[in-house]
Write a protein that holds these residues in place. Structure first.
Motif, short mmCIF file in Angstrom:
data_model
loop_
_atom_site.label_atom_id
_atom_site.label_comp_id
_atom_site.label_asym_id
_atom_site.label_seq_id
_atom_site.Cartn_x
_atom_site.Cartn_y
_atom_site.Cartn_z
N LEU A 9 0.83 -1.20 0.00
CA LEU A 9 0.00 0.00 0.00
C LEU A 9 0.87 1.25 0.00
CD1 LEU A 9 -2.72 -1.07 2.60
CD2 LEU A 9 -2.70 -1.39 0.13
N VAL A 10 0.37 2.31 -0.64
CA VAL A 10 1.11 3.57 -0.75
C VAL A 10 1.09 4.29 0.60
CG1 VAL A 10 1.20 5.82 -1.88
CG2 VAL A 10 0.58 3.79 -3.20
N GLU A 11 2.25 4.77 1.02
CA GLU A 11 2.35 5.55 2.25
C GLU A 11 2.02 7.01 1.93
OE1 GLU A 11 5.90 7.06 5.19
OE2 GLU A 11 6.00 4.98 4.45
N ASP A 12 0.94 7.50 2.50
CA ASP A 12 0.47 8.86 2.23
C ASP A 12 0.51 9.66 3.53
OD1 ASP A 12 -0.86 11.19 1.65
OD2 ASP A 12 -2.55 10.23 0.64
N PRO A 13 1.37 10.69 3.63
CA PRO A 13 1.46 11.48 4.87
C PRO A 13 0.14 12.09 5.30
CG PRO A 13 3.28 12.00 3.38
CD PRO A 13 2.33 11.15 2.60
N ASP A 14 -0.75 12.36 4.34
CA ASP A 14 -2.05 12.95 4.69
C ASP A 14 -2.91 12.00 5.52
OD1 ASP A 14 -1.46 15.29 3.37
OD2 ASP A 14 -2.49 14.72 1.52
N LEU A 15 -2.61 10.71 5.43
CA LEU A 15 -3.41 9.73 6.16
C LEU A 15 -2.94 9.52 7.60
CD1 LEU A 15 -4.03 6.98 3.45
CD2 LEU A 15 -5.61 8.73 4.28
N VAL A 16 -1.86 10.21 7.99
CA VAL A 16 -1.34 10.12 9.36
C VAL A 16 -1.69 11.39 10.12
CG1 VAL A 16 0.73 9.91 10.78
CG2 VAL A 16 0.54 8.58 8.67
N GLN A 17 -2.51 11.24 11.16
CA GLN A 17 -2.91 12.37 11.98
C GLN A 17 -2.51 12.12 13.43
OE1 GLN A 17 -4.15 15.27 11.02
NE2 GLN A 17 -4.24 14.67 8.85
N ILE A 18 -1.72 13.05 13.98
CA ILE A 18 -1.28 12.94 15.38
C ILE A 18 -2.09 13.91 16.23
CG2 ILE A 18 0.67 13.11 16.95
CD1 ILE A 18 0.92 10.90 14.81
N ALA A 19 -2.65 13.41 17.32
CA ALA A 19 -3.51 14.24 18.17
C ALA A 19 -3.31 13.86 19.63
CB ALA A 19 -4.98 14.05 17.77
N GLU A 20 -3.91 14.63 20.54
CA GLU A 20 -3.88 14.26 21.95
C GLU A 20 -4.66 12.96 22.14
OE1 GLU A 20 -2.17 15.60 24.47
OE2 GLU A 20 -1.26 16.77 22.85
N PHE A 21 -4.12 12.06 23.00
CA PHE A 21 -4.75 10.74 23.07
C PHE A 21 -5.90 10.71 24.07
CE2 PHE A 21 -0.67 10.76 25.15
CZ PHE A 21 -0.83 10.16 26.38
N ASN A 22 -7.01 11.32 23.61
CA ASN A 22 -8.29 11.24 24.29
C ASN A 22 -9.38 11.24 23.22
OD1 ASN A 22 -8.63 13.99 23.47
ND2 ASN A 22 -7.61 14.68 25.34
N ASP A 23 -10.64 11.15 23.64
CA ASP A 23 -11.70 11.04 22.63
C ASP A 23 -11.82 12.29 21.78
OD1 ASP A 23 -12.52 12.42 24.89
OD2 ASP A 23 -14.59 11.71 24.79
#
Length: 356
Positions: free
Chosen positions: A215-229
């Protein structure tokens, strides 16, 4: 109910023994014969004698208390992740009649000073560190203080201390492999801040899973956020706002996955049918999500029990480097993972054309 009037002196007089002999028998000293130890313990049970724990701890010079350093998050003590871990930890300590102190301190300079004060106060015999950073100064501090400790998780270099961990990288390879077998070719990743080692390992597993499945690695598909809901909701919203949104998502915690489900529902999308979502932790509340959450499960209560047993063994003189345990998570399929949506085929064609 124990009779508070029965103290050590009363018990000794009842048995016709000295207070010193009775005390040593109750504490299993080797110079007291097995027959006398058994006789003393039977009498203590019959009379309802209960030892003064504070006096006992002073006499043997051991605080018989360990401290759990709670993750630095608002409301962390109420999180199911922490609650289940503490349940197992308490179970291990109860068998030795030890106490558990819960403290909140992260790796900042001020909190390092508070950890040092706690250790030097003599109130605790050992420490459990949770959610370590890649290079966590708490580990070096504890080593310099000579205080027994065990880490729930690992740092980048984890050769010289005790730890218990679940293989997060392997878990996310498994999750991506599963989604790829269901036909998903565009898989999003909702991650936590990468100063945490667990967050980096799970991202590495996601990327390795993509590569393994071509599968193609797409940076747009990686989202880093605070680990809560809330972090999960924000990250999933960004993913779904892409020109070519993912057909599936993997989330580094179940709490973030719950937030992702909410983001999908606000767009009138059905999790598991329109977009698949897989969490990580295997927490009990996932069964009651809407719909029930598919997850990579790790046994939190078991983790707490093992952390307690390992730390007590180290306090008893065990070599910390002999207590390093890596477990595996397993996929629990509920209702938020399913085959790729029938309309996703057209999206795949569009993506290929866009990339060309």
């Amino acid at each position: 109910m124990a009779d508070k009037s029965v103290n050590l002196k009363v018990l000794a007089a009842h048995l016709g023994l000295t207070v010193s002999t009775v005390s040593r028998a109750l504490n299993n000293y080797a110079d007291i014969s097995p027959a006398t130890r058994e006789r003393v313990k039977q009498a203590a049970d019959q009379l309802g004698y209960r030892p003064n724990q504070n006096a006992r701890r002073l006499s043997i010079g051991t605080p018989e208390t360990i401290c759990y350093l709670m993750p630095r998050q608002i409301g962390a003590i109420a999180q199911p992740f922490v609650a289940q871990l503490l349940a197992g930890l308490g179970e291990a300590l109860n068998e030795r009649n030890w106490d558990l102190l819960v403290s909140q301190a992260d790796a900042s300079v001020g909190d390092l000073a508070s950890i040092e004060r706690l250790v030097k106060s003599g109130r605790i015999a050992g420490l459990v560190i949770s959610r370590p950073l890649k290079n966590d100064p708490r580990v070096k501090l504890m080593q310099s203080l000579g205080c027994p400790f065990v880490v729930h998780g690992r740092t980048q270099n984890s050769d010289d201390y005790a730890w218990y961990d679940v293989d997060g990288e392997d878990a996310f390879v498994t999750a991506v492999n599963h989604l790829a077998r269901l036909g998903h070719r565009r898989i999003g990743f909702i991650g936590a801040p990468l100063q945490y080692q667990f967050a980096q390992e799970r991202l590495d597993g996601y990327l390795r899973g993509l590569k393994h499945n071509g599968l193609v690695e797409d940076p747009d598909l990686v989202q880093i956020a605070e680990f809560n809901d809330d972090g999960g909701t924000a990250a999933a919203s960004l993913l779904m706002d892409l020109d070519f949104p993912p057909t599936a998502m993997v989330c580094v915690t179940d709490m973030m996955a719950l937030g992702a489900l909410d983001a999908l529902r606000t767009r009138d999308l059905v999790p598991g049918q329109d977009v698949s979502v897989i969490g990580y932790d295997g927490l009990h509340f996932g069964k009651h999500a809407n719909p029930p959450l598919s997850t990579m499960a790790q046994p939190q209560a078991h983790a707490g029990r093992r952390l307690g047993d390992m730390l007590l063994s180290i306090i008893d003189g065990g070599d910390p480097t002999k207590f390093q345990e890596l477990q595996r998570a397993h996929l629990v399929q509920r209702m938020t993972d399913g085959p790729v949506h029938q309309n996703a085929g057209q999206t795949e064609v569009s993506i290929r054309e866009e990339l060309q």
